[in-house]
Design an enzyme around this catalytic site. Structure first.
Site, short mmCIF file in Angstrom:
data_model
loop_
_atom_site.label_atom_id
_atom_site.label_comp_id
_atom_site.label_asym_id
_atom_site.label_seq_id
_atom_site.Cartn_x
_atom_site.Cartn_y
_atom_site.Cartn_z
N HIS A 174 -1.71 -2.91 0.96
CA HIS A 174 -1.47 -3.13 -0.48
C HIS A 174 -1.05 -4.57 -0.79
O HIS A 174 -0.98 -4.94 -1.96
CB HIS A 174 -0.38 -2.18 -1.00
N HIS A 224 -4.49 5.91 0.24
CA HIS A 224 -4.36 4.98 -0.89
C HIS A 224 -5.41 3.88 -0.81
O HIS A 224 -5.73 3.40 0.28
CB HIS A 224 -2.97 4.34 -0.88
N ASP A 238 -2.18 9.13 6.03
CA ASP A 238 -1.57 9.91 4.96
C ASP A 238 -2.59 10.72 4.16
O ASP A 238 -2.22 11.40 3.20
CB ASP A 238 -0.73 9.01 4.04
ZN LIG Z 1 -1.19 5.10 2.19
#
Ligand SMILES: [Zn+2]
Length: 318
Positions: free
Chosen positions: A136, A175, A254
């Site tokens: 990120h 993500h 995840d």
């Molecule tokens: Zn993640």
């Protein structure tokens, strides 16, 4: 030759964002325990991650971003010496303690040292059991538990310092790897393929992307078989056509069914299957070269099992 490296460092365990934070030191313990108990750890060439140099970090990050984090590390030292808080918050999810600066340099340093060892032919591939994660972190910003984007730094390093012409970045974290897209989007020497839950944090990746970004958003509750189909249809033909000379993996776990931070339905066998496809692409085009770096994965049992499944394939044990 032990063909698969395992890069980690005790500093990565000392970075701690506070009680109850899911991105916790215990994640690395869960991985270590599982590799030890399963015997897979015996098949790995275990190496200490060095500290990355800031000149290499700046291959992917703005100078001011690096200087700002270093400044926060200094500020934190003064704050702690003055008896103040041991944490500095960067955003509601992301904080530094007195060990975070070294941990982020070790995380990037692991990816760089793994790249050097793989390029030198000492190792065929490597897994970096590091934290903080990186995908990120944008060129100018820390966010979402991430400070420096280790995979983007190492991808640029392979291109700039080792003279590779084409590298692939693969991201299967639940993500979207917005930071990696920010840094490498439009760099035609890179092909990035990803899959992620959407709409979901960081709420990006669904808009039209740079031509070198094949990032596929999927809805919550998508399960392993559907994800394998997407990998087979959207990733593999593009990877095959691109013929990467090295593959970097943002290995987040995840998207596992048991992970409460995401709502996707992957299981260990899916991680093994994806890793096998990537290993085969790497063997065909890249002399087997893969450097895989830990990103997310917050259910400790599922994380340990999933990393074992991933590393087992990298080490040709499955
Ligand atoms: Zn993640």
């Amino acid at each position: 030759m032990t063909k698969t490296g395992y890069f980690t460092h005790a500093d990565c365990r000392r970075h701690d964002m506070g009680r109850g934070h899911p991105e916790c030191p215990g994640r690395l313990d869960a991985i270590e325990d599982r590799l030890l108990a399963s015997g897979v750890g015996d098949a790995l060439d275990r190496r200490e991650a060095p500290l990355a140099g800031t000149a290499d970090i700046e291959l992917a990050h703005d100078r001011m971003h690096v200087a700002a984090l270093r400044g926060l590390a200094d500020e934190l030292r003064d704050q702690v010496e003055a008896g103040g808080s041991e944490l500095i918050a960067i955003d509601p999810d992301t904080a530094m303690n007195g060990h975070s600066w070294n941990a982020m340099l070790r995380a990037a340093g692991a990816a760089l040292a793994a790249t050097d060892a793989v390029m030198a032919g000492e190792l065929e591939n490597a897994f970096c059991a590091v934290r903080p994660p990186g995908h990120h972190a944008t060129r100018t910003r820390a966010m979402g538990f991430c400070f420096f984007n280790s995979v983007a730094v190492a991808a640029r390093y392979a291109l700039e310092r080792h003279g590779l012409k084409r590298v692939a970045v693969v991201d299967f974290d639940v993500h979207h790897g917005n930071g990696t897209e920010d840094i490498l989007g439009g760099d035609e020497r890179v092909l990035m393929v990803g899959i992620f839950q959407h709409p979901f944090y960081p709420y990006s990746g669904d808009a039209p992307q740079a031509a070198n970004m094949i990032n596929v958003p999927v809805p919550a509750y998508t399960r392993g078989p559907a994800i394998r189909d997407i990998v087979a249809q959207a990733w593999l033909p593009r990877l095959e056509e691109f013929k990467p000379e090295m593959i970097f993996i943002s290995a987040g776990f995840d998207a596992h069914r048991d992970d409460d931070l995401g709502q996707l339905g992957m299981v260990e066998a899916d991680y093994a299957w994806i890793t096998r496809q990537l290993r085969d692409v790497a063997k065909r085009h890249a002399k087997g070269r893969i450097v895989s770096c830990l990103e997310g994965g917050y259910n400790l049992d599922a994380l340990g099992r999933s990393v074992e499944a991933h590393v087992r394939v990298l080490a040709d044990l499955a």
